[in-house]
Design a protein around this motif. Structure first.
Motif, short mmCIF file in Angstrom:
data_model
loop_
_atom_site.label_atom_id
_atom_site.label_comp_id
_atom_site.label_asym_id
_atom_site.label_seq_id
_atom_site.Cartn_x
_atom_site.Cartn_y
_atom_site.Cartn_z
N VAL A 1 67.79 71.90 11.52
CA VAL A 1 69.02 71.99 10.71
C VAL A 1 68.79 71.70 9.24
O VAL A 1 69.70 71.90 8.43
CB VAL A 1 70.11 71.04 11.26
CG1 VAL A 1 70.63 71.54 12.60
CG2 VAL A 1 69.59 69.61 11.36
N ALA A 2 67.61 71.23 8.88
CA ALA A 2 67.31 70.88 7.48
C ALA A 2 65.92 71.39 7.13
O ALA A 2 65.06 70.64 6.66
CB ALA A 2 67.42 69.38 7.27
N THR A 3 65.71 72.66 7.34
CA THR A 3 64.38 73.25 7.22
C THR A 3 63.79 73.07 5.83
O THR A 3 62.63 72.68 5.67
CB THR A 3 64.43 74.75 7.58
OG1 THR A 3 65.14 74.92 8.81
CG2 THR A 3 63.04 75.33 7.71
N ARG A 4 64.58 73.33 4.81
CA ARG A 4 64.06 73.23 3.44
C ARG A 4 63.66 71.79 3.11
O ARG A 4 62.62 71.54 2.50
CB ARG A 4 65.11 73.72 2.44
CG ARG A 4 65.38 75.21 2.52
CD ARG A 4 66.35 75.67 1.46
NE ARG A 4 66.59 77.10 1.54
CZ ARG A 4 67.24 77.80 0.62
NH1 ARG A 4 67.74 77.20 -0.43
NH2 ARG A 4 67.41 79.10 0.77
N THR A 5 64.49 70.84 3.52
CA THR A 5 64.19 69.44 3.22
C THR A 5 62.92 68.98 3.92
O THR A 5 62.10 68.27 3.34
CB THR A 5 65.38 68.56 3.64
OG1 THR A 5 66.50 68.86 2.81
CG2 THR A 5 65.05 67.08 3.52
N VAL A 6 62.74 69.38 5.16
CA VAL A 6 61.57 68.95 5.92
C VAL A 6 60.28 69.53 5.34
O VAL A 6 59.28 68.83 5.17
CB VAL A 6 61.72 69.32 7.41
CG1 VAL A 6 60.40 69.13 8.15
CG2 VAL A 6 62.82 68.47 8.05
N TYR A 7 60.31 70.81 4.97
CA TYR A 7 59.09 71.46 4.49
C TYR A 7 58.87 71.30 2.98
O TYR A 7 57.73 71.44 2.51
CB TYR A 7 59.10 72.94 4.86
CG TYR A 7 58.85 73.20 6.32
CD1 TYR A 7 57.77 72.63 6.98
CD2 TYR A 7 59.69 74.04 7.05
CE1 TYR A 7 57.53 72.87 8.33
CE2 TYR A 7 59.46 74.28 8.40
CZ TYR A 7 58.38 73.69 9.03
OH TYR A 7 58.15 73.94 10.36
N ALA A 8 59.92 71.05 2.24
CA ALA A 8 59.79 70.87 0.78
C ALA A 8 60.66 69.71 0.33
O ALA A 8 61.63 69.88 -0.42
CB ALA A 8 60.18 72.16 0.06
N PRO A 9 60.34 68.49 0.77
CA PRO A 9 61.21 67.34 0.48
C PRO A 9 61.35 67.01 -1.00
O PRO A 9 62.39 66.50 -1.41
CB PRO A 9 60.55 66.18 1.25
CG PRO A 9 59.12 66.61 1.44
CD PRO A 9 59.17 68.09 1.58
N ALA A 10 60.35 67.32 -1.79
CA ALA A 10 60.45 67.02 -3.21
C ALA A 10 61.50 67.88 -3.90
O ALA A 10 62.19 67.43 -4.83
CB ALA A 10 59.09 67.21 -3.89
N SER A 11 61.65 69.12 -3.44
CA SER A 11 62.64 70.02 -4.04
C SER A 11 64.01 69.87 -3.41
O SER A 11 65.02 70.16 -4.06
CB SER A 11 62.18 71.48 -3.88
OG SER A 11 61.00 71.72 -4.60
N TRP A 12 64.06 69.43 -2.15
CA TRP A 12 65.33 69.39 -1.42
C TRP A 12 65.58 68.03 -0.77
O TRP A 12 65.79 67.94 0.44
CB TRP A 12 65.36 70.49 -0.36
CG TRP A 12 65.22 71.86 -0.94
CD1 TRP A 12 64.11 72.63 -0.99
CD2 TRP A 12 66.24 72.60 -1.60
NE1 TRP A 12 64.37 73.81 -1.62
CE2 TRP A 12 65.68 73.82 -2.01
CE3 TRP A 12 67.59 72.35 -1.88
CZ2 TRP A 12 66.41 74.79 -2.69
CZ3 TRP A 12 68.32 73.31 -2.54
CH2 TRP A 12 67.72 74.52 -2.95
N PRO A 13 65.57 66.94 -1.54
CA PRO A 13 65.86 65.63 -0.95
C PRO A 13 67.33 65.53 -0.55
O PRO A 13 68.20 66.09 -1.19
CB PRO A 13 65.53 64.65 -2.08
CG PRO A 13 65.76 65.44 -3.34
CD PRO A 13 65.36 66.85 -3.00
N LEU A 14 67.58 64.84 0.55
CA LEU A 14 68.95 64.64 1.03
C LEU A 14 69.31 63.16 0.97
O LEU A 14 68.48 62.29 1.18
CB LEU A 14 69.09 65.11 2.47
CG LEU A 14 69.13 66.62 2.72
CD1 LEU A 14 69.16 66.91 4.21
CD2 LEU A 14 70.34 67.26 2.03
N ARG A 15 70.60 62.91 0.72
CA ARG A 15 71.14 61.56 0.88
C ARG A 15 71.52 61.36 2.34
O ARG A 15 72.01 62.28 2.99
CB ARG A 15 72.38 61.36 0.00
CG ARG A 15 72.08 61.39 -1.48
CD ARG A 15 73.33 61.14 -2.30
NE ARG A 15 74.32 62.19 -2.08
CZ ARG A 15 75.59 61.97 -1.80
NH1 ARG A 15 76.04 60.73 -1.65
NH2 ARG A 15 76.43 62.97 -1.64
N ILE A 16 71.29 60.16 2.83
CA ILE A 16 71.61 59.83 4.21
C ILE A 16 72.63 58.69 4.20
O ILE A 16 72.48 57.71 3.46
CB ILE A 16 70.37 59.40 5.01
CG1 ILE A 16 69.25 60.45 4.88
CG2 ILE A 16 70.72 59.16 6.47
CD1 ILE A 16 69.59 61.80 5.45
#
Length: 564
Positions: free
Chosen positions: A440-455
């Motif tokens: 469900v968070a493909t971009r964040t998992v593979y490119a965390p520096a570009s797509w960090p998420l708040r939890i």
């Protein structure tokens, strides 16, 4: 979903008992606001877009700043056991439960937040989100048997649509035709597209599948724009037959359109996409105006500008010009520069061919989203004002306008919520293993520096969890080490049975399932607040079943290879 029947959930507190359908085609409009005088009511709901001649449609109604939804009600006890003889409906707010909550908290449901309070629109969105998580847990939509859901805030989506329309209405000349076309790739969900269209937003599509979704949602051809760098003859033929606007990406595609127009003239508004080659932003993959971008005619390449002018001279039916500089990671100044280049080219073309042939400029979308906090920034109003300063001629009434925003309309109104199945430590650092990860968070998992998420952390009853921040990993269920929503993320320490919420995931996240480990698509629910202050849910997309996973993985062709 198991245990959830398919009949209609009636929402208490509405005079007409209007139902929220709980199926994959659920109407996301939710309970309606109290009746207002005609003028006020008109500003709350957008009129259906479009002019009959397939030009962009002008919006001269304005956004209603007082039409936002109420904030969440006070803390409430956990879900009750359904009483014998009474059907328990997990999707509908229960009037008896609401009464008991009121008695327990000393309130009548939640206290509405008005404009004269100190809560702004972003705060209201947070409060609605918190209440939706609590209500989802209380009603069994989220729990041990349903450990992950996607939630969409209907009021927030409506607000974003109204803010977009109001921002450009404030800068265009009176009577200017404007079409705001939602980039369907950002949230390819039919109920979302229908909700947006009800709020005055059309659809920008880039594949046969996206066009099918837009049509299923009821978006008419005149409010639809087709963009894609790889349109097939069949796609072009269908679009031209329907009267859908098409932006040709390159000379070879334009040759195909020539042939189709000779065989069957079309009323589709047609244009060419150009790459202004003004540079890229912080995320290279989303920068579409670099010198070597695959999109559009590279305007600064040798001979390209003259070719574009001649293409319009030879084809009087080319009446639009399209550009899109990029999206996340692109500064507003660069977006405006790309639009300015397209405007200058339109002026040059009309001047050189001696007629005002280009009558509409499609400026694309790309407004970036702030993923670092709950604050909405930049805003549509800021971008529209900047464009008016940088490209004043675009707004003097000589050109119609098309926009193609996607992420900025949906991102902040979606939340992934996943149950913490286990907790442990590794190397001295806490790890919370949840059911939300790469699927469900493909971009964040593979490119965390570009797509960090708040939890955000919630307790087992779905209430915001308090406590000192502890650096911890929030891990997903997939079988590889990098399946992390966040690493060393500071938040109240998650325990088994808590919930972790990935914020600002309404676009390009849970609507875009990645079937790693054959993990099932999670259910998606829209939520809205009724007149009693309760949260009502509607199913946007039901959970994928194991049988569907097998069927989509060739289950019916199990012997196909062994029989060769």
């Amino acid at each position: 979903m198991g245990g959830h029947d398919d009949d209609t959930a009636r929402t208490p507190g509405t005079d007409d008992g209007r139902a929220l359908r709980r199926d994959a085609t659920a109407d996301l409009h939710g309970p309606q606001p109290p009746h207002r005088p005609d003028g006020a009511q008109a500003t709350h709901r957008a009129e259906a877009p479009g002019a009959e001649d397939a030009r962009p449609s002008h919006r001269d109604d304005t956004a209603d700043p007082d039409g936002r939804q109420a904030a969440r009600r006070d803390e409430a006890p956990a879900t009750e056991t359904p009483q014998p003889g009474r059907r328990h409906d997990p999707l509908a707010p229960d009037a008896e439960q609401a009464a008991r909550r009121a008695e327990a908290t000393g309130t009548e449901g939640r206290r509405p937040v008005h404009r004269d309070d100190t809560v702004d629109a972003d705060d209201e969105r947070v409060l609605r989100r918190d209440e939706a998580v609590r209500a989802a847990v209380e009603r069994g939509l989220l729990g041990a048997e349903e450990p992950i859901v996607g939630l969409l805030d209907v009021a927030g989506i409506r607000d974003s649509a109204a803010e977009l329309r109001a921002a450009f209405d404030a800068v265009v000349a009176p009577g200017t035709p404007v079409l705001h076309a939602f980039a369907v790739k950002a949230s390819p969900l039919v109920p979302v597209l229908r909700l947006l269209h009800a709020e005055g937003i059309g659809a920008e599509v880039a594949s046969p599948g996206e066009l099918a979704l837009a049509r299923a949602a009821g978006v008419p051809p005149k409010d639809t724009v087709l963009d894609s760098p790889a349109k097939t003859p069949a796609e072009l033929r269908e679009a031209l037959a329907l009267g859908i606007a098409v932006n040709a990406d390159n000379p070879q595609e334009l040759d195909r359109i020539d042939a189709l127009m000779r065989s069957a003239p079309s009323r589709s508004p047609l244009g060419i996409r150009v790459n202004p080659q003004v540079g890229g932003g912080a995320i290279e993959a989303l920068s579409t105006a670099t010198p070597t971008s695959k999109f559009g005619v590279a305007l600064r390449d040798e001979g390209a500008r003259d070719w574009v002018v001649e293409a319009y001279r030879r084809r009087p039916w080319l009446t639009r010009l399209h550009t899109h500089t990029g999206s996340q990671g692109i500064p507003l100044s660069l977006m405006a520069k790309g639009v300015a280049e397209a405007y200058a080219l339109a002026e040059e073309i009309n001047r050189r061919i001696g007629r005002p042939q280009i009558d509409t400029i499609d400026i694309g979308g790309g407004l970036p989203v702030n993923f670092t906090s709950d604050t909405t920034t930049p805003t549509y109003a800021q971008y529209a004002r900047l464009l008016r300063e940088v490209v004043p001629g675009l707004f003097d009434g000589r050109y119609g306008l098309v926009t193609e925003f996607g992420r900025s309309l949906l991102a902040k109104h979606g939340t992934i919520v996943a149950r913490v199945e286990y907790t442990k430590t590794a190397g001295g650092r806490p790890v919370a293993v949840t059911h939300a990860g790469v699927q469900v968070a493909t971009r964040t998992v593979y490119a965390p520096a570009s797509w960090p998420l708040r939890i955000a952390a919630y307790d087992p009853k779905g209430r915001p969890k308090e406590g000192p921040p502890v650096a911890q990993d929030v891990a997903g269920p997939a079988c590889f080490a990098g399946d992390l929503l966040a690493a060393a993320h500071p938040l109240p320490r998650l325990d088994q049975g808590d919930y972790a919420a990935a914020l600002d995931t309404g676009a390009y996240y849970f609507a875009h399932h990645y079937a790693y480990n054959s993990l099932a698509r999670p259910p998606i629910y829209g939520f809205a607040t009724d007149r009693e202050g309760n949260t009502a849910f509607a199913t946007v997309r039901r959970a994928q079943t194991l049988q569907e996973i097998v069927a989509e993985s060739g289950g019916a062709q199990a012997s196909a290879l062994t029989d060769l």
